[in-house]
Design a protein around this motif. Structure first.
Motif, PDB file in Angstrom:
ATOM      1  N   GLY A  28     -58.927 -41.325 -28.275  1.00 20.15           N
ATOM      2  CA  GLY A  28     -59.684 -42.509 -27.447  1.00 20.15           C
ATOM      3  C   GLY A  28     -60.603 -41.801 -26.808  1.00 20.15           C
ATOM      4  N   MET A  29     -60.397 -40.706 -26.268  1.00 16.67           N
ATOM      5  CA  MET A  29     -61.399 -40.251 -25.474  1.00 16.67           C
ATOM      6  C   MET A  29     -62.873 -39.804 -26.111  1.00 16.67           C
ATOM      7  N   VAL A  30     -62.470 -39.220 -27.514  1.00 17.54           N
ATOM      8  CA  VAL A  30     -63.723 -38.785 -28.108  1.00 17.54           C
ATOM      9  C   VAL A  30     -64.643 -40.354 -28.321  1.00 17.54           C
ATOM     10  N   GLN A  31     -63.732 -41.117 -28.911  1.00 17.52           N
ATOM     11  CA  GLN A  31     -64.309 -42.568 -29.244  1.00 17.52           C
ATOM     12  C   GLN A  31     -65.166 -43.209 -27.924  1.00 17.52           C
ATOM     13  N   ALA A  32     -64.643 -42.966 -26.678  1.00 18.10           N
ATOM     14  CA  ALA A  32     -65.186 -43.443 -25.620  1.00 18.10           C
ATOM     15  C   ALA A  32     -66.590 -42.707 -25.433  1.00 18.10           C
ATOM     16  N   ARG A  33     -66.486 -41.430 -25.457  1.00 14.19           N
ATOM     17  CA  ARG A  33     -67.695 -40.552 -24.958  1.00 14.19           C
ATOM     18  C   ARG A  33     -68.682 -40.854 -26.343  1.00 14.19           C
ATOM     19  N   PHE A  34     -68.286 -41.018 -27.534  1.00 11.84           N
ATOM     20  CA  PHE A  34     -69.327 -41.403 -28.457  1.00 11.84           C
ATOM     21  C   PHE A  34     -70.016 -42.737 -28.017  1.00 11.84           C
ATOM     22  N   ILE A  35     -69.215 -43.757 -27.495  1.00  8.36           N
ATOM     23  CA  ILE A  35     -70.093 -44.933 -27.138  1.00  8.36           C
ATOM     24  C   ILE A  35     -71.048 -44.828 -25.973  1.00  8.36           C
ATOM     25  N   ILE A  36     -70.525 -43.814 -25.072  1.00  6.39           N
ATOM     26  CA  ILE A  36     -71.638 -43.662 -23.812  1.00  6.39           C
ATOM     27  C   ILE A  36     -72.699 -42.643 -24.435  1.00  6.39           C
ATOM     28  N   LYS A  37     -72.302 -41.768 -25.077  1.00  8.85           N
ATOM     29  CA  LYS A  37     -73.538 -41.005 -25.659  1.00  8.85           C
ATOM     30  C   LYS A  37     -74.617 -42.215 -26.395  1.00  8.85           C
ATOM     31  N   SER A  38     -74.120 -43.033 -27.296  1.00 10.68           N
ATOM     32  CA  SER A  38     -74.811 -43.886 -28.132  1.00 10.68           C
ATOM     33  C   SER A  38     -75.641 -44.934 -26.881  1.00 10.68           C
ATOM     34  N   ASP A  90     -65.524 -51.514 -26.275  1.00 16.56           N
ATOM     35  CA  ASP A  90     -65.717 -52.001 -24.718  1.00 16.56           C
ATOM     36  C   ASP A  90     -64.512 -51.551 -23.943  1.00 16.56           C
ATOM     37  N   TYR A  91     -63.248 -51.699 -24.385  1.00 22.05           N
ATOM     38  CA  TYR A  91     -62.106 -51.595 -23.768  1.00 22.05           C
ATOM     39  C   TYR A  91     -62.055 -49.835 -23.666  1.00 22.05           C
ATOM     40  N   LEU A  92     -62.248 -49.296 -24.657  1.00 24.42           N
ATOM     41  CA  LEU A  92     -62.297 -47.568 -24.271  1.00 24.42           C
ATOM     42  C   LEU A  92     -63.075 -47.211 -23.542  1.00 24.42           C
ATOM     43  N   LYS A  93     -64.476 -47.776 -23.398  1.00 25.22           N
ATOM     44  CA  LYS A  93     -65.532 -47.250 -22.417  1.00 25.22           C
ATOM     45  C   LYS A  93     -64.983 -47.616 -20.931  1.00 25.22           C
ATOM     46  N   ALA A  94     -64.354 -48.644 -21.025  1.00 27.16           N
ATOM     47  CA  ALA A  94     -63.911 -49.233 -19.556  1.00 27.16           C
ATOM     48  C   ALA A  94     -62.824 -48.443 -19.069  1.00 27.16           C
ATOM     49  N   ILE A  95     -61.921 -48.146 -19.963  1.00 29.97           N
ATOM     50  CA  ILE A  95     -60.634 -46.979 -19.495  1.00 29.97           C
ATOM     51  C   ILE A  95     -61.198 -45.999 -19.212  1.00 29.97           C
ATOM     52  N   TYR A  96     -62.127 -45.406 -19.981  1.00 27.70           N
ATOM     53  CA  TYR A  96     -62.879 -44.247 -19.592  1.00 27.70           C
ATOM     54  C   TYR A  96     -63.190 -44.076 -18.231  1.00 27.70           C
ATOM     55  N   ASN A  97     -64.053 -45.063 -17.884  1.00 28.46           N
ATOM     56  CA  ASN A  97     -64.804 -45.025 -16.573  1.00 28.46           C
ATOM     57  C   ASN A  97     -63.955 -45.165 -15.445  1.00 28.46           C
TER      58      ASN A  97
END
Ligand SMILES: [Zn+2]
Length: 230
Positions: free
Chosen positions: A70-80, A10-17
């Motif tokens: 971190g970017m790769v992980q964030a984009r994976f969660i967003i894809k999911s 959730d943190y990675l996704k929030a930072i990405y956004n």
């Protein structure tokens, strides 16, 4: 892909956004805390943890940005998240207003393999039901057992696991649905191959596309279709 906790994801996704809204500049811990509705000290603690794992780069007084990993992980969660939203609407008949909360839970419970299989099953959609772009990169590392369509054997059954972008465009232009669960029927003299999908539909895949389609063998299960028709 790393194994991360729901909280870390959730943190990675929030930072990405936040970063993408901020011209990809580093964002403050204060903003991250606000976005996730947590106190600043606990956000600071988590940022330090993610920094130790090299998922974020934290510079005091400047802020936080995602590392490449971190970017790769964030984009994976967003894809999911977006693949699940599409699945719920297209396959289960949810209304698009209903899917966000379900996807918030499902996104964390899904392995890269599951996400890529669902994505293939849905025909590699470009956007989710809300119109947001679905990352097209593949997060499931290619398995040793994967082969391209050119190497597939007649009579064998396969999943299509990955398709190159140019290949997806080919199917889109012809307004053909993208095959997913297939059996190899015949190889023609010009090198094209006839495949049969589980719904009984046959298609011909030209030779020049066959090294852009990756497959995994399907072992030990037959479909209703096989029992009835073969
Ligand atoms: Zn959503």
């Amino acid at each position: 892909m790393l194994k991360l906790s729901k909280n870390e994801q959730d943190y990675l996704k929030a930072i990405y956004n936040l970063e993408s809204k901020n011209d990809n500049e580093a964002v403050s811990i204060h903003l991250i805390a606000k976005k996730l509705d947590v106190a600043s000290p606990s956000a600071t603690e988590m940022i330090k943890r993610l920094s130790k794992k090299e998922l974020v780069i934290y510079t005091p007084y400047r802020g936080v940005s995602l590392s490449h990993m971190g970017m790769v992980q964030a984009r994976f969660i967003i894809k999911s998240h977006r693949v699940w939203e599409t699945f719920l609407v297209e396959k289960l008949g949810y209304l698009s207003e209903e899917v966000h909360d379900e996807a918030e839970n499902l996104e964390h419970a899904s392995s890269p393999k599951l996400v890529e299989y669902l994505y293939a099953l849905l025909g590699y959609p470009k956007v989710d039901p809300h119109g947001s772009e679905i990352p097209s990169e593949v997060f499931w590392e290619m398995q040793q057992s994967e082969i391209d369509l050119e190497q597939a054997k007649i009579g064998e059954r396969y999943y299509i696991t990955t398709m190159a972008e140019s290949c997806k465009d080919f199917f889109r232009k012809l307004e053909m649905s993208m095959p997913h669960l297939i059996k190899i029927i015949e190889r023609l003299q010009d090198g094209s191959v006839i495949i049969k999908e589980d719904n009984g539909k046959c298609s011909i895949i030209p030779h020049f596309l066959q090294d852009e389609i990756y497959l995994m063998q399907r072992n030990g299960f037959t479909t209703k279709f096989d029992e009835e028709k073969e």
